[in-house]
Design a protein around this motif. Sequence first.
Motif, PDB file in Angstrom:
ATOM      1  N   TYR A 342       0.840  -1.201   0.000  1.00 47.91           N
ATOM      2  CA  TYR A 342       0.000   0.000   0.000  1.00 47.91           C
ATOM      3  C   TYR A 342       0.877   1.253   0.000  1.00 47.91           C
ATOM      4  O   TYR A 342       1.858   1.332   0.756  1.00 47.91           O
ATOM      5  CB  TYR A 342      -0.913   0.001   1.229  1.00 47.91           C
ATOM      6  CG  TYR A 342      -1.892   1.143   1.258  1.00 47.91           C
ATOM      7  CD1 TYR A 342      -3.009   1.138   0.424  1.00 47.91           C
ATOM      8  CD2 TYR A 342      -1.702   2.227   2.114  1.00 47.91           C
ATOM      9  CE1 TYR A 342      -3.921   2.191   0.455  1.00 47.91           C
ATOM     10  CE2 TYR A 342      -2.608   3.282   2.155  1.00 47.91           C
ATOM     11  CZ  TYR A 342      -3.721   3.247   1.309  1.00 47.91           C
ATOM     12  OH  TYR A 342      -4.617   4.299   1.335  1.00 47.91           O
ATOM     13  N   ALA A 392      -8.645   4.827   4.721  1.00 48.86           N
ATOM     14  CA  ALA A 392      -8.423   4.507   3.310  1.00 48.86           C
ATOM     15  C   ALA A 392      -7.610   3.221   3.173  1.00 48.86           C
ATOM     16  O   ALA A 392      -7.859   2.403   2.278  1.00 48.86           O
ATOM     17  CB  ALA A 392      -7.700   5.667   2.621  1.00 48.86           C
ATOM     18  N   PHE A 393      -6.655   3.042   4.063  1.00 49.01           N
ATOM     19  CA  PHE A 393      -5.853   1.820   4.059  1.00 49.01           C
ATOM     20  C   PHE A 393      -6.722   0.592   4.313  1.00 49.01           C
ATOM     21  O   PHE A 393      -6.636  -0.416   3.604  1.00 49.01           O
ATOM     22  CB  PHE A 393      -4.746   1.917   5.115  1.00 49.01           C
ATOM     23  CG  PHE A 393      -4.104   0.602   5.441  1.00 49.01           C
ATOM     24  CD1 PHE A 393      -3.277  -0.035   4.522  1.00 49.01           C
ATOM     25  CD2 PHE A 393      -4.328  -0.004   6.670  1.00 49.01           C
ATOM     26  CE1 PHE A 393      -2.687  -1.255   4.821  1.00 49.01           C
ATOM     27  CE2 PHE A 393      -3.744  -1.220   6.976  1.00 49.01           C
ATOM     28  CZ  PHE A 393      -2.923  -1.846   6.046  1.00 49.01           C
ATOM     29  N   GLN A 395      -9.950   0.296   3.850  1.00 45.16           N
ATOM     30  CA  GLN A 395     -10.857   0.107   2.714  1.00 45.16           C
ATOM     31  C   GLN A 395     -10.137  -0.601   1.567  1.00 45.16           C
ATOM     32  O   GLN A 395     -10.683  -1.501   0.931  1.00 45.16           O
ATOM     33  CB  GLN A 395     -11.400   1.461   2.253  1.00 45.16           C
ATOM     34  CG  GLN A 395     -12.426   1.347   1.124  1.00 45.16           C
ATOM     35  CD  GLN A 395     -13.023   2.703   0.758  1.00 45.16           C
ATOM     36  OE1 GLN A 395     -12.735   3.707   1.394  1.00 45.16           O
ATOM     37  NE2 GLN A 395     -13.859   2.727  -0.275  1.00 45.16           N
ATOM     38  N   TRP A 396      -8.913  -0.195   1.300  1.00 44.96           N
ATOM     39  CA  TRP A 396      -8.109  -0.851   0.256  1.00 44.96           C
ATOM     40  C   TRP A 396      -7.847  -2.304   0.624  1.00 44.96           C
ATOM     41  O   TRP A 396      -7.928  -3.202  -0.229  1.00 44.96           O
ATOM     42  CB  TRP A 396      -6.799  -0.093   0.085  1.00 44.96           C
ATOM     43  CG  TRP A 396      -5.802  -0.797  -0.783  1.00 44.96           C
ATOM     44  CD1 TRP A 396      -5.740  -0.769  -2.149  1.00 44.96           C
ATOM     45  CD2 TRP A 396      -4.731  -1.650  -0.349  1.00 44.96           C
ATOM     46  NE1 TRP A 396      -4.698  -1.552  -2.590  1.00 44.96           N
ATOM     47  CE2 TRP A 396      -4.061  -2.104  -1.513  1.00 44.96           C
ATOM     48  CE3 TRP A 396      -4.284  -2.066   0.893  1.00 44.96           C
ATOM     49  CZ2 TRP A 396      -2.971  -2.959  -1.446  1.00 44.96           C
ATOM     50  CZ3 TRP A 396      -3.194  -2.917   0.971  1.00 44.96           C
ATOM     51  CH2 TRP A 396      -2.547  -3.361  -0.195  1.00 44.96           C
ATOM     52  N   ARG A 398      -9.622  -4.342   2.269  1.00 46.48           N
ATOM     53  CA  ARG A 398     -10.803  -5.187   2.068  1.00 46.48           C
ATOM     54  C   ARG A 398     -10.899  -5.696   0.637  1.00 46.48           C
ATOM     55  O   ARG A 398     -11.519  -6.726   0.375  1.00 46.48           O
ATOM     56  CB  ARG A 398     -12.072  -4.416   2.432  1.00 46.48           C
ATOM     57  CG  ARG A 398     -12.239  -4.171   3.912  1.00 46.48           C
ATOM     58  CD  ARG A 398     -13.613  -3.586   4.246  1.00 46.48           C
ATOM     59  NE  ARG A 398     -13.716  -3.283   5.659  1.00 46.48           N
ATOM     60  CZ  ARG A 398     -13.428  -2.107   6.199  1.00 46.48           C
ATOM     61  NH1 ARG A 398     -13.061  -1.099   5.392  1.00 46.48           N
ATOM     62  NH2 ARG A 398     -13.522  -1.914   7.489  1.00 46.48           N
ATOM     63  N   SER A 399     -10.293  -4.964  -0.296  1.00 45.29           N
ATOM     64  CA  SER A 399     -10.325  -5.406  -1.695  1.00 45.29           C
ATOM     65  C   SER A 399      -9.197  -6.377  -2.014  1.00 45.29           C
ATOM     66  O   SER A 399      -9.140  -6.917  -3.119  1.00 45.29           O
ATOM     67  CB  SER A 399     -10.226  -4.186  -2.629  1.00 45.29           C
ATOM     68  OG  SER A 399      -8.940  -3.577  -2.534  1.00 45.29           O
ATOM     69  N   GLN A 400      -8.306  -6.593  -1.032  1.00 47.39           N
ATOM     70  CA  GLN A 400      -7.128  -7.420  -1.283  1.00 47.39           C
ATOM     71  C   GLN A 400      -7.157  -8.746  -0.539  1.00 47.39           C
ATOM     72  O   GLN A 400      -6.619  -9.735  -1.025  1.00 47.39           O
ATOM     73  CB  GLN A 400      -5.856  -6.643  -0.871  1.00 47.39           C
ATOM     74  CG  GLN A 400      -5.700  -5.286  -1.531  1.00 47.39           C
ATOM     75  CD  GLN A 400      -5.530  -5.391  -3.029  1.00 47.39           C
ATOM     76  OE1 GLN A 400      -4.756  -6.209  -3.519  1.00 47.39           O
ATOM     77  NE2 GLN A 400      -6.252  -4.562  -3.774  1.00 47.39           N
TER      78      GLN A 400
END
Length: 426
Positions: A342, A392-393, A395-396, A398-400
């Motif tokens: 990230y 934001a970290f 949230q990102w 969760r997509s990974q």
Amino acid sequence: MAYAIADSGTTIVIADRDHTTVIDQARALPEVDPVREWVWLDEIASFGMSVETDVPAAAIDERDAHIILYTSGTTGFPKGAVMSHRAHILHAMTFALHVGAHSDDVYLNVYPLFHTGGTDCALLPYHFVGATVVLLRDPRPDAILETMARHRVTAMMAVPTIWRRLVDAPGLGTRDLSAFRRAMGSSDAMPLDLLEQVMTRFDATWTQTYGLTEGGCILTYLPPADHTRKIGSAGKAHAQADLLIADPSREADPDWPTGPGHRLPPGETGEVVARTEHVMTAYWGRPDQTATSVRNGYLRTGDFGYLDDEGYLFISGRLKDVIISGGEKIYPAEVEPLLRTYPGIRDLALVGVPDREWGESVLAVIVPSEAPVHHGVAEWSADGGAAFDADAFRQWARSQVAGYKVPRHVVLVDELPRTTGTGKVQ
């Protein structure tokens, strides 16, 4: 030092005068009473003259104790791993073969000599083939680069922490490192971005290894030909090592890990165990802990991992590091490499913290790339925005990764606490 002296029953201490203050402090402690002689290195010659010239004959077997190496102690007090003469020679031969050590090599050792990386992966294998070994007292990036250039260093092994500091060093591009050919790593898997930077900026091949003090030391090798195809892997067991993944839920069985159903199939995560001729003889003075760690000839590494269908080892984390959240097991070593990609993260570690609802939840301890940190929280920028946006970290993330692996808590720090010799997070 006093602990190691007392635990091992040391009777003679040989030291460099640079350590005068530490030695003076140690000599004042009651734990070091068994020591009969304190000898400075520059007095070795005169000390030797006081010894009888007729050395009494002593029958030494290859399986006799040669050295006691103390573990890094990330899970408690260090334990002394006893290594035999045979174990050290066999490992030196195997290591030299797998890393391509040659008599014309100049190897730079950046590990402390009390660590297995300094003795088993530097001094012994390279001296075994007749190569030159350069010892560096202080492994600062500028000192390493200056030494590499001055001595025309051809090979070096270091933990990812050291390699990261080197590729970020401002003086890297000004040094003549044209003699350097082979870069190597151990302890932790190399992140892909760091691996590519090391190979490009040093114009060298890369060999990844996996081992531990008690294993005497290296058990697996990932050669240069496989470093991209098997990124994240620690390699395959060498010819002298029988390495398998055992089901830890069956450890109470008397014949574990050699009985029916103990060996897990490819892709399943379990405890990494290994049998080899260069494994430690015992923990010094700890028969019960030796019996717990060596079961039916197999050394328990304390690491979780799995083998793929080609026999390549992937480490998932330490047994004691596993986080169990809502009944789901989370292996930090599997998740951390991905989360470190990230933007704005220089380093990261995951730990489990008590959670009333889930039992445990994931806490991400993050070292930001740029933002200064004060008392564990990020400084705020002039425009009122956070230097690192934790929401934001998450949230990102969760997509990974799976939802239960997403950190519920984030703490920002200046740096992660690491062991001196290996750079492992404590």
